[in-house]
Design an enzyme around this catalytic site. Structure first.
Site, PDB file in Angstrom:
ATOM      1  N   GLU A 118      -5.596 -25.802   6.326  1.00  0.00           N
ATOM      2  CA  GLU A 118      -4.624 -25.195   7.217  1.00  0.00           C
ATOM      3  C   GLU A 118      -3.207 -25.553   6.806  1.00  0.00           C
ATOM      4  O   GLU A 118      -2.341 -24.708   6.684  1.00  0.00           O
ATOM      5  CB  GLU A 118      -4.910 -25.664   8.650  1.00  0.00           C
ATOM      6  CG  GLU A 118      -3.966 -25.059   9.670  1.00  0.00           C
ATOM      7  CD  GLU A 118      -4.369 -25.369  11.110  1.00  0.00           C
ATOM      8  OE1 GLU A 118      -5.098 -26.339  11.329  1.00  0.00           O
ATOM      9  OE2 GLU A 118      -3.931 -24.624  11.987  1.00  0.00           O
ATOM     10  N   ASN A 137       4.968 -32.008  13.452  1.00  0.00           N
ATOM     11  CA  ASN A 137       5.723 -32.501  12.303  1.00  0.00           C
ATOM     12  C   ASN A 137       5.932 -34.014  12.359  1.00  0.00           C
ATOM     13  O   ASN A 137       6.100 -34.650  11.320  1.00  0.00           O
ATOM     14  CB  ASN A 137       7.051 -31.741  12.187  1.00  0.00           C
ATOM     15  CG  ASN A 137       6.829 -30.342  11.633  1.00  0.00           C
ATOM     16  OD1 ASN A 137       5.679 -29.899  11.486  1.00  0.00           O
ATOM     17  ND2 ASN A 137       7.903 -29.655  11.315  1.00  0.00           N
TER      18      ASN A 137
END
Ligand SMILES: Cc1cc2nc3c(=O)[nH]c(=O)nc-3n(C[C@H](O)[C@H](O)[C@H](O)COP(=O)(O)OP(=O)(O)OC[C@H]3O[C@@H](n4cnc5c(N)ncnc54)[C@H](O)[C@@H]3O)c2cc1C
Lengths: 322, 381
Positions: B244, B362
């Site tokens: 992914e 993130n």
């Protein structure tokens, strides 16, 4: 399609790295800052012996080039070791001379640049020339064309004390009326981008090593997430500058090289800010070697094209990718 | 080191370009985050599949073209340059399919992949739970052994496109009380319309039902729908996560096409004296090129037998932040028109805002970069 350094290119980088590591470049830089060019000249000829400058000089003039990708590989290593001197300028001068319509000046000046016996600096339109006191070939772009400058004026200091800024004396022999400046600029920007990437990589490596061993609050400061995330961002910026650099070396299209220049220089400068911050006060001292790379990251950012000039170049071309 | 494509790869590019020019719908389909748009996108998937363009990198037996990673990248460049529709089947194609290639059985591949390729069965990823986001291993949905299979209970959430999808895949706790939370998890597939399943659409930022929560109450799943070993689901799931973040979730083609459109917009609308905006447009062009070349380098490593490890995290942070900057620049170029919520740019903007959150936030990616690429010590989480 194999967009990776090949084994020969990697071997070239490794041998240059080993040579420069052994050469103790920080002490060479400190000599250079004092205007003592002896150790720098000795290092210069060893760098030339490995073939770095010959990569920018065509075979017709006793070089091995032009090989921009290999040159970029070499300049990353020069940046990683903070090698002083008019490195980029010598490449730009070689690119300029090689493309002159009249082959006589190239035949006279290029072989010694390829071999490292000579070094060159180059001033565009009245700007300062880098290390004009050390370079043996001083080229100046004047209103009437390219001239071999007879000498240099007083040395001005740069934010990077290892970069000695010198005005060139007007006059001298006229080598060409309409030199291909744009071509030289592309080579200068490519070499600067590579050097800046190397500077950024060195700053990251040194900072990672430092935060692993410096402890505060009983743990390495490198275990704090705020510290880690700044270093992760530096890593991302540098790793995305790298493919732009080598992609530009393959195409040598002005827009690609400008993109590589602005990206590598911005990544190196951002890494310098992070490196200084994460070293704390020791990073803010002249005697600690980190300063040699910190100063260079700032100076390279505007050398051979400011960020704004490079970005404008990126958008100037009409041609699309694909 | 070279960037030139072989004549065969160039021929593949030309073939894709020709096909797309003849088939891409002249007017954009309705948003795939709506019921109507979802249906229209299924029809498009079927059209792609009919000429074997829906899953070019799969083996031919499952409807692909056996394309290597470089050809996949080339196809994606052409696909996005042609302005072709978004891919409603992407969760299945990019996440479940690679998992089945690595960990599934022959029988599972033959049963599941062809209908996935044709858009007849659209898959949703049911990983996250209300109490298990970044800390995915803390999930509590259960799989309990029963005759011939398993009974699933619990709650999944934020499942993209589950509101209109057919089936889902995810992790379930099959051995409660293991010493470590990553142990005793089983990777299972289930039917979103099976008895005991309730799907409740959730409106995303702009209100569209782009994701859903899924309630499971003793939902029966046969043994044949377990992927890998029961209890060994974490390892299976992590190989999917690598895919992914690594290469397949965002192809550079998408950003190259978007950067081209941005330059057109800038040429048409920009005030030439606004150099700050010009610099941001240039950065968008540079970023797309950087991402393309970075991906080509990764693809080269892949072709030479390498795998994508923690480097995938560099990718994920880069493209997600790039995507937001690109869209913010477009909205700023549009000026007051940028407020309009029904342009391609505004749709893309809303979508981009989620990039730093999904596929591992993130912050988590930066931890991975710092610890696994830079070698910094693990800290307290
Ligand atoms: C548009 C969209 C689509 C999605 N699609 C799917 C899907 O199809 N299937 C699916 O299963 N899930 C999906 N998700 C869910 C997504 O995977 C989760 O949102 C993600 O894993 C983060 O979990 P969370 O939202 O619970 O945030 P939390 O984990 O609660 O985090 C909240 C904040 O804390 C930070 N944080 C958490 N832990 C740490 C740490 N250790 N260090 C530093 N910061 C930390 C996070 O980075 C974040 O900023 C989707 C999400 C979105 C927005």
């Amino acid at each position: 399609m194999r967009f990776l350094l090949d084994p020969q290119q990697r071997a070239f980088a490794d041998s240059l790295d080993a040579m420069l590591t052994a050469a103790d470049t920080p002490s060479v830089v400190r000599d250079w800052i004092r205007g003592d060019h002896g150790s720098g000249r000795a290092l210069w000829s060893r760098i030339a012996k490995v073939g770095v400058f010959a990569l920018a000089v065509p075979e017709a003039y006793e070089g091995m080039g032009p090989h921009p990708a290999e040159l970029a590989v070499g300049f990353v290593e020069l940046g990683r070791h903070a090698v002083p001197g008019p490195l980029v300028e010598t490449v730009a001068a070689a690119a300029l001379l090689a493309e002159l319509a009249d082959p006589v000046p190239a035949g006279r000046l290029l072989p010694s640049l390829a071999s490292g016996e000579a070094s060159a600096t180059l001033a565009l339109d009245g700007a300062y020339a880098l290390d004009g006191d050390a370079a043996t070939t001083r080229l100046a772009l004047a209103a009437d064309g390219l001239r071999l400058a007879p000498g240099h004026g007083p040395v001005r200091t740069s934010l990077d004390p290892a970069r000695r800024l010198t005005p060139l004396t007007p006059g001298g022999e006229l080598l060409a009326a309409a030199p291909p400046v744009a071509h030289a600029l592309v080579w200068a920007r490519l070499a600067t981008a590579a050097q800046a990437l190397g500077v950024g990589l060195a700053l990251l490596d040194r900072t990672v090593a430092y935060v692993r061993q410096r402890t505060q609050f009983g743990v390495p400061v490198g275990s704090f997430q705020a510290v880690k995330h700044r270093l992760a961002d530096a890593k991302i910026a540098l790793e995305f500058a790298r493919p732009l650099l080598f992609g530009a070396a393959l195409t040598m299209a002005p827009a690609d090289v400008a993109a590589a220049k602005v990206t590598a220089c911005e990544a190196a400068y951002a890494t310098a800010r992070t490196a200084l911050q994460l070293h704390g006060a020791i990073g803010y001292t002249a005697e600690y070697d980190l300063s040699l790379w910190l100063a260079k990251a700032r100076a390279l950012r505007t050398a051979w094209g400011t960020p704004a000039e490079c970005r404008a170049e990126v958008l100037s071309g009409g041609a699309r990718r694909r | 080191m070279d960037l030139t494509l072989s004549p065969a790869d160039e021929a593949f590019r030309a073939e894709a370009r020709t096909w797309l020019a003849a088939h891409v719908p002249p007017t954009p389909l309705p948003s795939l985050e709506t019921e109507e748009g979802f249906a229209a996108h299924r029809v498009w998937e079927a059209e792609l599949a009919a000429d074997r363009w829906s899953v070019v990198s799969w083996p031919e037996v499952y409807g692909g073209r056996g394309a290597d990673i470089v050809r996949w990248l080339v196809f994606e460049e052409e696909y996005h340059a042609a302005g072709a529709p978004g891919r409603v089947g992407q969760n299945g194609i990019n996440l479940l399919a690679p998992t089945l290639f690595d960990h599934g059985t022959e029988e599972q591949r033959a049963r599941i992949l062809p209908s996935m390729a044709g858009g007849e069965v659209v898959w949703a990823q049911a990983w996250s739970e209300p109490e298990a986001g970044s800390d995915l291993a803390s999930l509590t949905s259960r799989a309990v052994r029963t005759a011939g299979g398993w009974l699933l209970s619990g709650q999944k959430t934020w499942s993209s496109r589950a509101a209109f999808a057919d089936r889902a895949f995810g992790l379930f706790r099959s051995e409660p009380g293991t010493p470590r939370p990553h142990q005793g998890l089983t990777y299972l597939m289930f039917d979103l319309r099976a008895p005991g399943v309730t799907v409740r659409p959730i409106g995303r930022l702009d209100g569209r039902p782009a994701f859903a929560e899924v309630f499971l109450d003793e939902v029966f799943v046969p043994d044949e729908d377990v992927i890998g070993e029961p209890g060994g689901g974490w390892r299976v799931a992590m190989s999917t996560a690598g895919n992914e973040r690594g290469l397949t979730l965002r192809s550079p083609g998408r950003f190259l096409a978007a950067a081209d459109r941005l330059v057109d917009l800038w040429r048409a609308r920009a005030d030439p004296s606004d150099t700050a905006l010009r610099d941001r447009v240039a950065d968008a062009v540079i970023g797309a090129r950087a991402y393309q070349l970075f991906t080509y380098a990764n693809a080269s490593r892949f072709l030479d037998g390498g795998t994508i490890g923690p480097e995938a995290s560099l990718n994920k942070v880069f493209w997600s932040e790039y995507d937001i900057a690109l869209h913010e620049t477009a909205l700023d170029l549009l000026g007051p028109d940028g407020e309009s919520a029904d342009t391609d740019w505004s749709e893309g903007y809303v979508f981009s805002l989620a990039g730093p959150i999904y596929a591992g936030t993130n912050e988590i990616q930066r931890d991975i970069i710092a610890e696994r690429l830079l070698g910094l010590p693990k800290g307290r989480r």
